[in-house]
Design a protein around this motif. Sequence first.
Motif, mmCIF file in Angstrom:
data_model
loop_
_atom_site.group_PDB
_atom_site.id
_atom_site.type_symbol
_atom_site.label_atom_id
_atom_site.label_comp_id
_atom_site.label_asym_id
_atom_site.label_seq_id
_atom_site.Cartn_x
_atom_site.Cartn_y
_atom_site.Cartn_z
ATOM 1 N N HIS A 96 56.475 -22.648 18.248
ATOM 2 C CA HIS A 96 57.726 -22.083 17.740
ATOM 3 C C HIS A 96 57.506 -20.699 17.127
ATOM 4 O O HIS A 96 58.323 -19.798 17.311
ATOM 5 C CB HIS A 96 58.353 -23.027 16.707
ATOM 6 C CG HIS A 96 59.207 -24.086 17.320
ATOM 7 N ND1 HIS A 96 60.549 -23.915 17.534
ATOM 8 C CD2 HIS A 96 58.896 -25.324 17.780
ATOM 9 C CE1 HIS A 96 61.049 -25.002 18.100
ATOM 10 N NE2 HIS A 96 60.070 -25.879 18.260
ATOM 11 N N ARG A 97 56.410 -20.535 16.409
ATOM 12 C CA ARG A 97 56.128 -19.233 15.798
ATOM 13 C C ARG A 97 56.044 -18.144 16.853
ATOM 14 O O ARG A 97 56.664 -17.079 16.732
ATOM 15 C CB ARG A 97 54.814 -19.295 15.020
ATOM 16 C CG ARG A 97 54.391 -17.961 14.390
ATOM 17 C CD ARG A 97 53.133 -18.135 13.561
ATOM 18 N NE ARG A 97 51.942 -18.247 14.369
ATOM 19 C CZ ARG A 97 51.039 -17.273 14.543
ATOM 20 N NH1 ARG A 97 51.227 -16.086 13.979
ATOM 21 N NH2 ARG A 97 49.963 -17.469 15.277
ATOM 22 N N VAL A 98 55.324 -18.417 17.928
ATOM 23 C CA VAL A 98 55.118 -17.408 18.968
ATOM 24 C C VAL A 98 56.381 -17.194 19.785
ATOM 25 O O VAL A 98 56.804 -16.057 20.026
ATOM 26 C CB VAL A 98 53.943 -17.807 19.867
ATOM 27 C CG1 VAL A 98 53.752 -16.782 20.981
ATOM 28 C CG2 VAL A 98 52.664 -17.938 19.043
ATOM 29 N N PHE A 99 57.021 -18.270 20.219
ATOM 30 C CA PHE A 99 58.202 -18.131 21.068
ATOM 31 C C PHE A 99 59.363 -17.518 20.302
ATOM 32 O O PHE A 99 60.147 -16.748 20.864
ATOM 33 C CB PHE A 99 58.591 -19.484 21.656
ATOM 34 C CG PHE A 99 57.640 -20.004 22.707
ATOM 35 C CD1 PHE A 99 56.420 -19.377 22.961
ATOM 36 C CD2 PHE A 99 57.932 -21.139 23.431
ATOM 37 C CE1 PHE A 99 55.541 -19.847 23.914
ATOM 38 C CE2 PHE A 99 57.067 -21.619 24.404
ATOM 39 C CZ PHE A 99 55.864 -20.983 24.631
ATOM 40 N N ASN A 100 59.496 -17.861 19.028
ATOM 41 C CA ASN A 100 60.556 -17.244 18.220
ATOM 42 C C ASN A 100 60.316 -15.749 18.044
ATOM 43 O O ASN A 100 61.258 -14.951 18.068
ATOM 44 C CB ASN A 100 60.652 -17.914 16.847
ATOM 45 C CG ASN A 100 61.258 -19.297 16.914
ATOM 46 O OD1 ASN A 100 61.895 -19.666 17.906
ATOM 47 N ND2 ASN A 100 61.065 -20.088 15.872
ATOM 48 N N PHE A 101 59.057 -15.371 17.873
ATOM 49 C CA PHE A 101 58.751 -13.944 17.745
ATOM 50 C C PHE A 101 59.096 -13.219 19.040
ATOM 51 O O PHE A 101 59.676 -12.128 19.023
ATOM 52 C CB PHE A 101 57.274 -13.738 17.403
ATOM 53 C CG PHE A 101 56.948 -12.331 16.992
ATOM 54 C CD1 PHE A 101 57.038 -11.938 15.669
ATOM 55 C CD2 PHE A 101 56.560 -11.389 17.932
ATOM 56 C CE1 PHE A 101 56.755 -10.629 15.280
ATOM 57 C CE2 PHE A 101 56.270 -10.076 17.565
ATOM 58 C CZ PHE A 101 56.371 -9.700 16.235
ATOM 59 N N LEU A 102 58.758 -13.821 20.173
ATOM 60 C CA LEU A 102 59.115 -13.242 21.465
ATOM 61 C C LEU A 102 60.632 -13.098 21.594
ATOM 62 O O LEU A 102 61.138 -12.049 22.008
ATOM 63 C CB LEU A 102 58.563 -14.120 22.593
ATOM 64 C CG LEU A 102 59.012 -13.801 24.020
ATOM 65 C CD1 LEU A 102 58.604 -12.390 24.430
ATOM 66 C CD2 LEU A 102 58.432 -14.841 24.995
ATOM 67 N N ALA A 103 61.350 -14.140 21.236
ATOM 68 C CA ALA A 103 62.810 -14.108 21.350
ATOM 69 C C ALA A 103 63.437 -13.049 20.460
ATOM 70 O O ALA A 103 64.489 -12.480 20.792
ATOM 71 C CB ALA A 103 63.384 -15.489 21.020
ATOM 72 N N LEU A 126 62.387 -19.144 28.659
ATOM 73 C CA LEU A 126 63.667 -19.218 27.946
ATOM 74 C C LEU A 126 63.679 -18.350 26.698
ATOM 75 O O LEU A 126 64.756 -17.960 26.223
ATOM 76 C CB LEU A 126 63.974 -20.668 27.570
ATOM 77 C CG LEU A 126 64.510 -21.558 28.684
ATOM 78 C CD1 LEU A 126 64.445 -23.026 28.269
ATOM 79 C CD2 LEU A 126 65.946 -21.174 29.034
ATOM 80 N N ALA A 127 62.504 -18.043 26.155
ATOM 81 C CA ALA A 127 62.437 -17.183 24.979
ATOM 82 C C ALA A 127 62.667 -15.717 25.325
ATOM 83 O O ALA A 127 62.807 -14.887 24.424
ATOM 84 C CB ALA A 127 61.084 -17.354 24.276
ATOM 85 N N CYS A 128 62.696 -15.399 26.615
ATOM 86 C CA CYS A 128 62.993 -14.038 27.051
ATOM 87 C C CYS A 128 64.501 -13.862 27.245
ATOM 88 O O CYS A 128 65.237 -14.835 27.454
ATOM 89 C CB CYS A 128 62.260 -13.726 28.352
ATOM 90 S SG CYS A 128 60.462 -13.649 28.172
ATOM 91 N N ASP A 129 64.954 -12.621 27.216
ATOM 92 C CA ASP A 129 66.380 -12.351 27.361
ATOM 93 C C ASP A 129 66.868 -12.616 28.778
ATOM 94 O O ASP A 129 67.959 -13.158 28.988
ATOM 95 C CB ASP A 129 66.678 -10.891 26.997
ATOM 96 C CG ASP A 129 66.313 -10.573 25.559
ATOM 97 O OD1 ASP A 129 66.737 -11.322 24.666
ATOM 98 O OD2 ASP A 129 65.578 -9.596 25.341
ATOM 99 N N GLY A 153 61.152 -25.394 21.600
ATOM 100 C CA GLY A 153 62.478 -24.779 21.654
ATOM 101 C C GLY A 153 63.297 -25.128 22.871
ATOM 102 O O GLY A 153 64.423 -24.641 23.021
ATOM 103 N N GLY A 154 62.771 -25.971 23.762
ATOM 104 C CA GLY A 154 63.479 -26.271 25.004
ATOM 105 C C GLY A 154 64.806 -26.943 24.806
ATOM 106 O O GLY A 154 65.775 -26.633 25.508
#
Length: 267
Positions: A96-103, A126-129, A153-154
Amino acid sequence: MNTTEIHQNVGRINVSWNRAGRVATILIDRPRKLNALTLELLDNLYTELRAIENSDAQVVLLKTAGDKAFCVGADITQFAQFTPAQMWKRWITEGHRVFNFLAQLRQPTIAVVDGIAVGGGLELALACDLRVGATTARLGLPETSLGTIPGWGGTERLTHVVGAARAKEMIFTRRQLDAETALTWGLLTAVSDRDSLATDVGVIVDRILEGAPAAVQVSKQLVDAAAVGAPSVILEALGSGFTASTDDFAVGVAAFQNKTTPVFTNS
Protein backbone atom coordinates in the motif's frame (compact mmCIF):
# COMPACT_ATOMS: atom_id res chain seq x y z
CA MET A 1 16.10 20.31 -24.62
CA ASN A 2 15.75 16.58 -25.27
CA THR A 3 18.05 15.19 -22.62
CA THR A 4 18.39 11.56 -21.66
CA GLU A 5 19.41 10.46 -18.19
CA ILE A 6 19.91 6.93 -16.89
CA HIS A 7 19.31 6.28 -13.21
CA GLN A 8 20.34 2.86 -11.93
CA ASN A 9 21.87 2.89 -8.51
CA VAL A 10 24.20 0.22 -7.20
CA GLY A 11 22.28 -2.03 -4.86
CA ARG A 12 18.94 -1.49 -6.52
CA ILE A 13 17.08 -4.74 -7.15
CA ASN A 14 15.45 -5.13 -10.56
CA VAL A 15 14.29 -1.50 -10.79
CA SER A 16 15.71 1.38 -12.83
CA TRP A 17 14.48 4.49 -14.55
CA ASN A 18 15.54 6.86 -17.26
CA ARG A 19 14.41 10.29 -18.39
CA ALA A 20 14.30 11.26 -22.04
CA GLY A 21 13.29 14.88 -22.31
CA ARG A 22 10.12 15.31 -20.27
CA VAL A 23 9.28 11.60 -20.04
CA ALA A 24 10.47 9.28 -17.28
CA THR A 25 10.31 5.53 -17.85
CA ILE A 26 10.56 3.20 -14.90
CA LEU A 27 11.41 -0.44 -15.58
CA ILE A 28 10.79 -3.46 -13.39
CA ASP A 29 13.28 -5.99 -14.70
CA ARG A 30 12.70 -9.49 -13.38
CA PRO A 31 11.49 -11.38 -16.46
CA ARG A 32 12.66 -14.83 -15.36
CA LYS A 33 10.22 -14.55 -12.44
CA LEU A 34 7.57 -12.88 -14.64
CA ASN A 35 8.32 -9.63 -12.77
CA ALA A 36 6.96 -11.00 -9.50
CA LEU A 37 7.13 -8.50 -6.64
CA THR A 38 9.17 -8.97 -3.48
CA LEU A 39 9.50 -6.65 -0.52
CA GLU A 40 12.99 -5.70 -1.64
CA LEU A 41 11.77 -4.87 -5.13
CA LEU A 42 8.89 -2.81 -3.74
CA ASP A 43 11.27 -0.86 -1.54
CA ASN A 44 13.51 -0.12 -4.51
CA LEU A 45 10.51 0.89 -6.61
CA TYR A 46 9.51 3.34 -3.88
CA THR A 47 13.00 4.86 -3.87
CA GLU A 48 12.96 5.32 -7.64
CA LEU A 49 9.45 6.80 -7.60
CA ARG A 50 10.58 9.40 -5.08
CA ALA A 51 13.45 10.36 -7.38
CA ILE A 52 11.05 10.67 -10.32
CA GLU A 53 8.68 12.85 -8.31
CA ASN A 54 11.50 15.31 -7.70
CA SER A 55 12.72 15.25 -11.30
CA ASP A 56 11.71 17.46 -14.22
CA ALA A 57 9.68 14.65 -15.78
CA GLN A 58 6.14 15.56 -16.81
CA VAL A 59 4.88 12.10 -17.76
CA VAL A 60 5.83 8.74 -16.22
CA LEU A 61 5.71 5.41 -18.03
CA LEU A 62 5.71 2.17 -16.03
CA LYS A 63 7.07 -0.79 -17.96
CA THR A 64 8.28 -4.29 -17.15
CA ALA A 65 10.78 -6.56 -18.86
CA GLY A 66 10.04 -9.59 -21.00
CA ASP A 67 7.20 -10.46 -23.35
CA LYS A 68 5.28 -13.02 -21.29
CA ALA A 69 4.01 -11.01 -18.35
CA PHE A 70 3.60 -7.42 -17.29
CA CYS A 71 3.64 -8.67 -13.70
CA VAL A 72 2.22 -11.77 -12.06
CA GLY A 73 1.93 -10.02 -8.70
CA ALA A 74 3.40 -11.04 -5.41
CA ASP A 75 6.28 -13.49 -5.24
CA ILE A 76 4.40 -16.34 -3.57
CA THR A 77 7.62 -18.01 -2.49
CA GLN A 78 8.34 -15.00 -0.30
CA PHE A 79 4.90 -14.20 1.01
CA ALA A 80 4.17 -17.84 1.91
CA GLN A 81 6.93 -17.56 4.53
CA PHE A 82 5.25 -14.73 6.43
CA THR A 83 3.35 -15.27 9.65
CA PRO A 84 -0.12 -13.69 9.93
CA ALA A 85 1.41 -10.90 12.01
CA GLN A 86 4.08 -10.26 9.37
CA MET A 87 1.42 -10.18 6.64
CA TRP A 88 -0.35 -7.46 8.62
CA LYS A 89 2.71 -5.47 9.67
CA ARG A 90 4.89 -5.72 6.55
CA TRP A 91 3.51 -7.36 3.42
CA ILE A 92 0.20 -5.55 3.01
CA THR A 93 1.46 -2.29 4.50
CA GLU A 94 4.48 -2.12 2.19
CA GLY A 95 2.44 -2.74 -0.93
CA HIS A 96 0.00 0.00 0.00
CA ARG A 97 2.82 2.42 0.80
CA VAL A 98 4.41 1.97 -2.62
CA PHE A 99 1.24 1.78 -4.71
CA ASN A 100 -0.30 4.78 -2.95
CA PHE A 101 2.84 6.80 -3.61
CA LEU A 102 2.66 5.81 -7.28
CA ALA A 103 -1.00 6.78 -7.45
CA GLN A 104 -0.32 10.15 -5.83
CA LEU A 105 2.59 11.21 -8.04
CA ARG A 106 1.93 14.70 -9.36
CA GLN A 107 2.85 13.59 -12.88
CA PRO A 108 0.42 11.59 -15.04
CA THR A 109 1.38 7.92 -15.09
CA ILE A 110 0.80 5.29 -17.77
CA ALA A 111 1.16 1.54 -17.22
CA VAL A 112 2.24 -0.21 -20.43
CA VAL A 113 0.69 -3.66 -20.04
CA ASP A 114 2.16 -6.33 -22.30
CA GLY A 115 1.19 -9.86 -21.30
CA ILE A 116 -0.32 -11.10 -18.07
CA ALA A 117 -1.17 -8.65 -15.28
CA VAL A 118 -2.66 -10.53 -12.36
CA GLY A 119 -2.89 -10.13 -8.62
CA GLY A 120 -0.48 -7.50 -7.41
CA GLY A 121 0.52 -6.91 -11.03
CA LEU A 122 -2.99 -5.71 -11.86
CA GLU A 123 -3.03 -3.70 -8.64
CA LEU A 124 0.24 -2.08 -9.72
CA ALA A 125 -1.30 -1.11 -13.07
CA LEU A 126 -4.43 0.17 -11.31
CA ALA A 127 -2.26 2.57 -9.32
CA CYS A 128 -1.41 4.33 -12.59
CA ASP A 129 -3.65 6.96 -14.16
CA LEU A 130 -3.88 5.23 -17.54
CA ARG A 131 -3.33 1.66 -18.66
CA VAL A 132 -2.44 0.96 -22.29
CA GLY A 133 -2.38 -2.71 -23.15
CA ALA A 134 -1.12 -4.91 -25.92
CA THR A 135 -3.62 -7.31 -27.46
CA THR A 136 -1.73 -10.00 -25.52
CA ALA A 137 -2.73 -8.48 -22.18
CA ARG A 138 -4.68 -10.61 -19.72
CA LEU A 139 -5.86 -9.10 -16.45
CA GLY A 140 -7.27 -10.67 -13.30
CA LEU A 141 -7.26 -11.05 -9.54
CA PRO A 142 -6.79 -14.75 -8.65
CA GLU A 143 -6.19 -14.36 -4.91
CA THR A 144 -9.20 -16.36 -3.69
CA SER A 145 -7.69 -19.46 -5.32
CA LEU A 146 -4.84 -19.06 -2.81
CA GLY A 147 -7.23 -18.67 0.11
CA THR A 148 -6.61 -14.96 0.44
CA ILE A 149 -7.83 -11.61 -0.93
CA PRO A 150 -6.48 -8.81 -3.13
CA GLY A 151 -4.33 -6.95 -0.63
CA TRP A 152 -2.66 -4.03 -2.39
CA GLY A 153 -5.64 -1.84 -3.16
CA GLY A 154 -7.37 -4.09 -5.69
CA THR A 155 -10.75 -4.14 -3.99
CA GLU A 156 -10.86 -0.33 -3.92
CA ARG A 157 -9.21 0.72 -7.17
CA LEU A 158 -10.81 -1.98 -9.30
CA THR A 159 -14.21 -0.99 -7.93
CA HIS A 160 -13.60 2.66 -8.84
CA VAL A 161 -12.66 1.65 -12.39
CA VAL A 162 -15.16 -1.08 -13.35
CA GLY A 163 -17.90 -0.78 -10.70
CA ALA A 164 -18.77 -3.00 -7.74
CA ALA A 165 -20.57 -5.80 -9.60
CA ARG A 166 -17.82 -6.36 -12.14
CA ALA A 167 -15.14 -6.10 -9.46
CA LYS A 168 -16.96 -8.76 -7.44
CA GLU A 169 -17.24 -11.01 -10.49
CA MET A 170 -13.51 -10.74 -11.20
CA ILE A 171 -12.58 -11.41 -7.57
CA PHE A 172 -15.17 -14.11 -6.79
CA THR A 173 -14.71 -16.12 -10.00
CA ARG A 174 -11.07 -15.18 -10.70
CA ARG A 175 -12.13 -14.26 -14.24
CA GLN A 176 -9.20 -13.20 -16.38
CA LEU A 177 -10.13 -10.53 -18.90
CA ASP A 178 -8.70 -10.40 -22.39
CA ALA A 179 -7.55 -7.03 -23.70
CA GLU A 180 -10.71 -6.18 -25.64
CA THR A 181 -12.98 -6.97 -22.70
CA ALA A 182 -10.73 -4.98 -20.38
CA LEU A 183 -11.00 -2.07 -22.81
CA THR A 184 -14.78 -2.32 -22.92
CA TRP A 185 -14.93 -2.36 -19.13
CA GLY A 186 -12.57 0.62 -18.83
CA LEU A 187 -9.85 -1.39 -17.14
CA LEU A 188 -7.59 -0.60 -20.10
CA THR A 189 -7.78 2.87 -21.60
CA ALA A 190 -6.38 1.79 -24.99
CA VAL A 191 -5.32 -1.42 -26.74
CA SER A 192 -2.68 -1.81 -29.45
CA ASP A 193 -0.95 -4.58 -31.34
CA ARG A 194 2.34 -5.41 -29.67
CA ASP A 195 4.31 -4.08 -32.65
CA SER A 196 2.63 -0.67 -32.43
CA LEU A 197 2.29 -0.44 -28.66
CA ALA A 198 5.27 1.86 -28.10
CA THR A 199 4.19 4.16 -30.93
CA ASP A 200 0.61 4.39 -29.68
CA VAL A 201 1.76 5.07 -26.13
CA GLY A 202 3.99 7.81 -27.56
CA VAL A 203 0.97 9.46 -29.19
CA ILE A 204 -0.82 9.62 -25.83
CA VAL A 205 2.31 10.98 -24.16
CA ASP A 206 2.68 13.67 -26.80
CA ARG A 207 -0.94 14.75 -26.32
CA ILE A 208 -0.41 15.04 -22.57
CA LEU A 209 2.76 17.07 -23.09
CA GLU A 210 0.87 19.54 -25.28
CA GLY A 211 -0.97 20.75 -22.18
CA ALA A 212 0.42 23.13 -19.59
CA PRO A 213 2.22 20.94 -17.00
CA ALA A 214 0.75 22.60 -13.91
CA ALA A 215 -2.76 22.49 -15.37
CA VAL A 216 -2.40 18.79 -16.21
CA GLN A 217 -1.05 17.92 -12.77
CA VAL A 218 -3.65 19.94 -10.87
CA SER A 219 -6.37 18.36 -13.02
CA LYS A 220 -5.07 14.94 -12.01
CA GLN A 221 -5.32 15.87 -8.34
CA LEU A 222 -8.84 17.23 -8.77
CA VAL A 223 -10.08 14.08 -10.53
CA ASP A 224 -8.54 11.90 -7.82
CA ALA A 225 -10.19 14.05 -5.15
CA ALA A 226 -13.55 13.84 -6.93
CA ALA A 227 -13.29 10.05 -6.95
CA VAL A 228 -13.46 10.05 -3.14
CA GLY A 229 -16.25 12.62 -2.95
CA ALA A 230 -14.39 15.92 -2.59
CA PRO A 231 -16.51 18.91 -3.71
CA SER A 232 -15.47 20.33 -7.07
CA VAL A 233 -17.01 23.73 -6.33
CA ILE A 234 -14.28 24.35 -3.76
CA LEU A 235 -11.31 22.54 -5.28
CA GLU A 236 -11.86 23.79 -8.83
CA ALA A 237 -11.94 27.35 -7.54
CA LEU A 238 -8.62 26.82 -5.79
CA GLY A 239 -7.13 24.99 -8.76
CA SER A 240 -8.29 27.65 -11.21
CA GLY A 241 -6.87 30.38 -9.03
CA PHE A 242 -3.51 28.64 -8.83
CA THR A 243 -3.22 27.89 -12.56
CA ALA A 244 -4.31 31.44 -13.43
CA SER A 245 -1.27 32.68 -11.52
CA THR A 246 1.18 30.78 -13.75
CA ASP A 247 3.02 32.17 -16.76
CA ASP A 248 1.70 29.25 -18.78
CA PHE A 249 -1.87 30.48 -18.31
CA ALA A 250 -0.96 33.77 -19.99
CA VAL A 251 0.83 31.86 -22.74
CA GLY A 252 -2.18 29.64 -23.35
CA VAL A 253 -4.67 32.51 -23.46
CA ALA A 254 -2.46 34.55 -25.80
CA ALA A 255 -1.99 31.59 -28.13
CA PHE A 256 -5.74 31.02 -28.27
CA GLN A 257 -6.40 34.64 -29.07
CA ASN A 258 -3.67 34.75 -31.72
CA LYS A 259 -4.56 31.33 -33.14
CA THR A 260 -1.04 30.01 -32.57
CA THR A 261 0.35 26.94 -30.82
CA PRO A 262 1.27 27.61 -27.19
CA VAL A 263 4.78 26.85 -26.00
CA PHE A 264 4.56 26.16 -22.29
CA THR A 265 7.58 26.59 -20.02
CA ASN A 266 6.19 24.99 -16.83
CA SER A 267 6.33 28.32 -15.02
